[in-house]
Design a protein around this motif. Structure first.
Motif, short mmCIF file in Angstrom:
data_model
loop_
_atom_site.label_atom_id
_atom_site.label_comp_id
_atom_site.label_asym_id
_atom_site.label_seq_id
_atom_site.Cartn_x
_atom_site.Cartn_y
_atom_site.Cartn_z
N ASP A 33 0.85 -1.20 0.00
CA ASP A 33 0.00 0.00 0.00
C ASP A 33 0.88 1.25 0.00
O ASP A 33 1.86 1.31 0.73
CB ASP A 33 -0.89 0.02 1.25
N ILE A 34 0.47 2.23 -0.79
CA ILE A 34 1.29 3.44 -0.92
C ILE A 34 0.68 4.60 -0.12
O ILE A 34 -0.51 4.90 -0.25
CB ILE A 34 1.41 3.84 -2.41
N SER A 90 -2.99 5.91 -1.61
CA SER A 90 -3.19 6.41 -2.97
C SER A 90 -3.19 5.29 -4.00
O SER A 90 -3.51 5.52 -5.16
CB SER A 90 -2.13 7.45 -3.32
N GLY A 91 -2.84 4.10 -3.58
CA GLY A 91 -2.86 2.97 -4.51
C GLY A 91 -2.03 1.85 -3.93
O GLY A 91 -1.50 1.96 -2.82
N ARG A 92 -1.92 0.78 -4.68
CA ARG A 92 -1.05 -0.33 -4.27
C ARG A 92 0.03 -0.48 -5.32
O ARG A 92 -0.19 -0.20 -6.49
CB ARG A 92 -1.86 -1.63 -4.17
N THR A 93 1.19 -0.97 -4.87
CA THR A 93 2.27 -1.11 -5.85
C THR A 93 1.87 -2.09 -6.94
O THR A 93 2.29 -1.97 -8.08
CB THR A 93 3.57 -1.57 -5.17
N PHE A 115 -2.40 5.20 -11.77
CA PHE A 115 -3.07 4.57 -10.64
C PHE A 115 -4.57 4.69 -10.82
O PHE A 115 -5.06 5.77 -11.19
CB PHE A 115 -2.66 5.24 -9.32
N PRO A 116 -5.32 3.63 -10.51
CA PRO A 116 -6.78 3.73 -10.61
C PRO A 116 -7.33 4.92 -9.82
O PRO A 116 -8.30 5.55 -10.24
CB PRO A 116 -7.26 2.40 -10.00
#
Ligand code: DLL
Length: 436
Positions: free
Chosen positions: A302-303, A324-327, A339-340
């Protein structure tokens, strides 16, 4: 209100001492009882006696999801089976799930953490909390359930799905707190509108506890406007404990991490190098007092960004920014990272479209193509091709400005994209390896 003032507002110096004690205890425990991790330490000549300060944390090898898979089901537990009193598993989509276990101490600690999360979100013993998380192996439902009970709120364990019944009970019981994934919350609002339920008049919702999947600030605004409640974010993962790792307070400036139980780091995903507080990177957590499943430097994928500036609420624990997203969520389209969440933010900023969307990735003539399907909201547009065309252009330009690549954008009719009523919603469909 603060649930555990002594712990949550602990001076940083005392907190660091507590963390060091917990780190040493955990490393010793793993060395003695978890052979695969001891082998990782031995391979680099590291012994528990080498961990003398919090700075030594970075000497310890990482744990990853693969370690859980390799040690399926119980080989990463540090207690004999008779000491376990609960076993959960994460919703692995393929193959074996990730199994996690708890002793009585672990469950008690988790419940206390959940009591903090719900209290800092603004829930009190006067609330009636409807739990739309699916009860089962998933940690989310049980975590919130016991946390609500601990603070004396009335928990309604409806579980997932059955949306019409959820709405009926919500009205009849006078539910004030809603526990759900953010996308299910949105669907509840949509369904209420379809059923002609005026939320402001017939429901008493005032606070929502949402988590378990990424959601943007734009999504928060949509939920707050449609459900008429204050939407709060909380975060966690099965491997570490479940929900309860972090949650928002009344200041809405990040989620306080339960730092007296978990040591957070952010790292550079590529190099594994530890980043400074304030730099964006992959979250890594170490448990400090877990008995059954001690976790050392677990790479979450997880970012986020850590923030240790003082918070006006008085809590001293470090905060993390919204995920903000996942790697492994990051799409690389023709060399550009997407990123989605960027797509969600862009779409939700356009009036007349959203909030339901779907992202498809295809490979055409060896080139990747990104297709975004998004619902338009005004059904009367069906008869107005010119307006629809203009809206498509606006959305396409907006996405180009945000992402820097051309996206195949398709507006679809309202209510056509799938609504997830149980579990996490799936929005990205990577079809690059499908036969052409
Ligand atoms: O989803 C735990 C949880 C349940 C958290 C209920 C909050 C509320 P897992 O099924 O193991 O556990 O999934 C963990 O979900 O690594 C993130 O990628 C994602 N996730 C969880 N909470 C958030 C959040 C639970 N608030 C994985 N924002 C994590 C963004 C989240 N992503």
């Amino acid at each position: 209100m603060i649930w555990n003032k002594e712990r949550e507002t602990m001076p940083r110096k005392a907190l660091r001492e507590l963390q060091l004690e917990g780190l040493k205890w955990t490393v010793n425990r793993v060395w003695d009882h978890v052979p695969y991790y001891r082998a990782k330490m031995e391979a680099i000549g590291l012994k528990p006696k080498h961990i003398v300060s919090l700075d030594d944390l970075s000497k310890l090898p990482f744990m990853t999801k693969q370690d859980f898979r390799d040690n399926y089901p119980f080989n990463n537990f540090a207690v004999p089976k008779e000491q376990l009193i609960r076993i959960h598993a994460s919703s692995g989509t393929t193959g074996k799930p990730t199994v996690v276990g708890y002793t009585r101490h672990d469950l008690d600690m988790w419940t206390e953490l959940m009591a903090r999360i719900v209290t800092q979100a603004g829930v009190t013993s006067d609330d009636i909390a409807q739990n739309c998380f699916t009860y089962g192996l998933f940690t989310g439902s049980f975590g919130l359930h016991y946390g609500m009970e601990r603070i004396g709120a009335a928990i309604v364990p409806v579980s997932g799905g059955n949306t019409d019944k959820q709405l009926m009970l919500m009205e009849d019981f006078g539910t004030t707190a809603l526990i759900a994934t953010p996308f299910y919350a949105l669907y509840l609002a949509e369904r209420a509108a379809e059923l002609g339920i005026d939320i402001t008049k017939r429901l008493k919702l005032r606070v929502g506890l949402f988590g378990s999947e990424p959601w943007t600030e734009e999504m928060r605004t949509q939920i707050e406007q449609t459900l008429h409640l204050t939407a709060t974010d909380n975060y966690g993962m099965s491997e570490l404990i479940g929900p309860g790792v972090s949650g928002e307070c009344e200041c809405f400036c990040g989620m306080h991490i339960a730092e007296d139980h978990f040591l957070p780091e952010t790292i550079d995903t590529e190099t594994g190098e530890v980043l400074n507080v304030g730099e964006q990177g992959e979250l890594v957590f170490t448990s400090l007092d877990k008995e059954a499943l001690p976790v050392i430097r677990y790479r979450t994928k997880d970012i986020s960004v850590l923030d240790d500036t003082p918070c006006a609420c008085g809590r001293t624990h470090t905060r993390m920014r919204k995920i903000s997203g996942r790697t492994d969520d990051m799409l690389i389209i023709r060399g550009i990272n997407v990123f989605p969440s960027q797509i969600e933010s862009a779409l939700l900023g356009i009036s007349g479209v959203g909030p339901y969307y779907q992202i498809n990735i295809y490979r055409k003539n060896y080139l990747d193509e990104l297709e975004v399907l998004v619902e338009f909201t005004d059904e009367t547009l069906l008869d107005n091709f010119k307006k629809l065309d203009e809206l498509t252009q606006t959305a396409r330009e907006r996405l180009y400005n945000v992402l820097g690549i051309n996206v195949k954008l398709r507006l679809v009719e309202p209510h056509t994209l799938e609504r997830t009523t149980q579990g996490k919603s799936k929005k990205v469909f990577d079809k690059r390896n499908d036969p052409q």
